[in-house]
Design an enzyme around this catalytic site. Sequence first.
Site, short mmCIF file in Angstrom:
data_model
loop_
_atom_site.label_atom_id
_atom_site.label_comp_id
_atom_site.label_asym_id
_atom_site.label_seq_id
_atom_site.Cartn_x
_atom_site.Cartn_y
_atom_site.Cartn_z
N LYS A 22 0.83 -1.21 0.00
CA LYS A 22 0.00 0.00 0.00
C LYS A 22 0.86 1.25 0.00
O LYS A 22 0.60 2.20 -0.75
CB LYS A 22 -0.91 0.01 1.24
CG LYS A 22 -1.77 1.27 1.36
CD LYS A 22 -2.33 1.46 2.74
CE LYS A 22 -1.31 2.11 3.64
NZ LYS A 22 -1.88 3.02 4.65
N ASN A 23 1.90 1.26 0.83
CA ASN A 23 2.72 2.46 0.97
C ASN A 23 3.63 2.70 -0.22
O ASN A 23 4.25 3.76 -0.32
CB ASN A 23 3.55 2.39 2.26
CG ASN A 23 2.70 2.55 3.50
OD1 ASN A 23 1.58 3.07 3.44
ND2 ASN A 23 3.20 2.09 4.64
N CYS A 129 -4.57 8.73 10.06
CA CYS A 129 -4.58 8.18 11.42
C CYS A 129 -4.09 9.21 12.42
O CYS A 129 -3.18 9.98 12.14
CB CYS A 129 -3.69 6.94 11.49
SG CYS A 129 -4.39 5.47 10.75
N ARG A 134 2.94 14.58 12.13
CA ARG A 134 3.38 14.34 10.75
C ARG A 134 3.23 15.60 9.90
O ARG A 134 2.48 15.64 8.93
CB ARG A 134 2.60 13.17 10.14
CG ARG A 134 2.83 11.88 10.90
CD ARG A 134 2.52 10.67 10.06
NE ARG A 134 1.09 10.36 10.03
CZ ARG A 134 0.58 9.26 9.50
NH1 ARG A 134 1.36 8.36 8.98
NH2 ARG A 134 -0.70 9.05 9.49
N ASP A 323 5.62 0.90 11.75
CA ASP A 323 4.37 0.26 11.37
C ASP A 323 4.25 -1.18 11.87
O ASP A 323 3.21 -1.81 11.68
CB ASP A 323 4.18 0.30 9.85
CG ASP A 323 3.65 1.63 9.36
OD1 ASP A 323 3.31 2.48 10.20
OD2 ASP A 323 3.58 1.82 8.13
N ARG A 415 -8.18 0.08 5.57
CA ARG A 415 -7.27 1.01 4.90
C ARG A 415 -5.96 0.32 4.50
O ARG A 415 -5.29 0.75 3.57
CB ARG A 415 -6.95 2.20 5.82
CG ARG A 415 -8.11 3.15 6.06
CD ARG A 415 -7.67 4.38 6.84
NE ARG A 415 -6.46 4.94 6.26
CZ ARG A 415 -5.33 5.18 6.93
NH1 ARG A 415 -5.28 4.94 8.22
NH2 ARG A 415 -4.30 5.68 6.33
#
Length: 434
Positions: A22-23, A129, A134, A323, A415
């Site tokens: 995904k990233n 999130c 960030r 993560d 997600r």
Amino acid sequence: MDKIRIVGGTPLNGTIRIGGAKNAALPLMAAALLTDGALVLEDVPRLADIRSMSQLLIQHGVQIDGAEEEGEAPPAADAPGQTLVLNAGNVHNLRAPYDLVRKMRASVLVLGPLLARFGRAEVSLPGGCAIGTRPVDLHMQALQALGAQLQVEAGYIKAEAPDGLVGAEVRFPFVSVGATENILMAAALARGETVIRNAAQEPEVVDLGHCLIAMGAEIEGLGTSTVTVRGRDSLHGARHAILPDRIESGTYAVAVAMAGGDVLLQGARADLIATTTEVLTRAGVEVIDETGAAVPGVRVRRNGNGLTGVDIMTEPYPGFPTDMQAQMMALMTGAEGAAMITETIFENRFMHVPELARMGANITVHGASALVRGVAELNGAPVMATDLRASVSLVLAGLVAKGETLVNRVYHLDRGYERLEEKLGRCGARIERV
């Protein structure tokens, strides 16, 4: 609202197919804005964040073919990912609105490509999130170094570079994956040479760089802290296969470590999860690289032996990934002795601790560190997901807890994990979406 129901105590045996990262997929989709040619992306996961990015790009004017339609019967849990064809030949809107951007922080990745190709962009400040601030100031400072004029007005980043971007030296004060990706894409169309110092070295950044090279960009130093980009007047279309998701791989590896059993993580790459497997090995789990096997992947086994507590500190790649912190904390709740887990990336990433405590975990938080003392057993309970990785740590805990665990607010899971309950269920877990 959907919930995940788990009855713990069953070992896992079988095969779990690992999807595309995904990233990696999100910045690769944004890279389609850099060219009027077709960018073909293979093994794109079917996730809520991918749908959010698709909606954002479509409203900019990008045509996306190959995505599964709403309401279409989903494929099997072991099916390969989607192949998306993105064509940004008719971009007509340079504004990324709040209603779409607020769903996902990665939406800010359209800023660099839009500005570089069209000389103008207006992007809402992002959401995502609630695990830390960030800030996007690093993105903005990097683009300003390339000559962009930026200001924040009414919740939007308004950027202009009417004469185009110009290569320069960009030095990040600390490592930022998103800012590195944004400037990497912008620099690909800037005049002259851009040198990015203290660049993020994550595999997803490298994957983006390889795709940009396939599109005609000239880039050196990928995977190191200094990346050099020589800008081109234009880029062309390309075809690119997304690398396997190292966080999904690590998550299922932890699931086997907790529940016991023998599972092949099909398609996983051992080199991408080396720090995670090193911790698992020290904890007493067997991890085998089966890259050369008929069905390549990584095999994870734990049959009968107990777990040993291992200290962890999250760091930028190649260090232990933030993560994977919540998942590893769930593992350590059942390990012998104690483990100290220190979070150095995000300041609010222990929100899963009270929920694990509801299940009987013994965890004490001291600032940026959490001391986990192993307990004999966890007990099922209703728990609440607070973010993507926290939510999956509660599912993992449910796999070993005595009785029933009900995980609420699982939209966070959707997600980042495709068909999680089906993949675990195929390996014997008693898990369902209700």
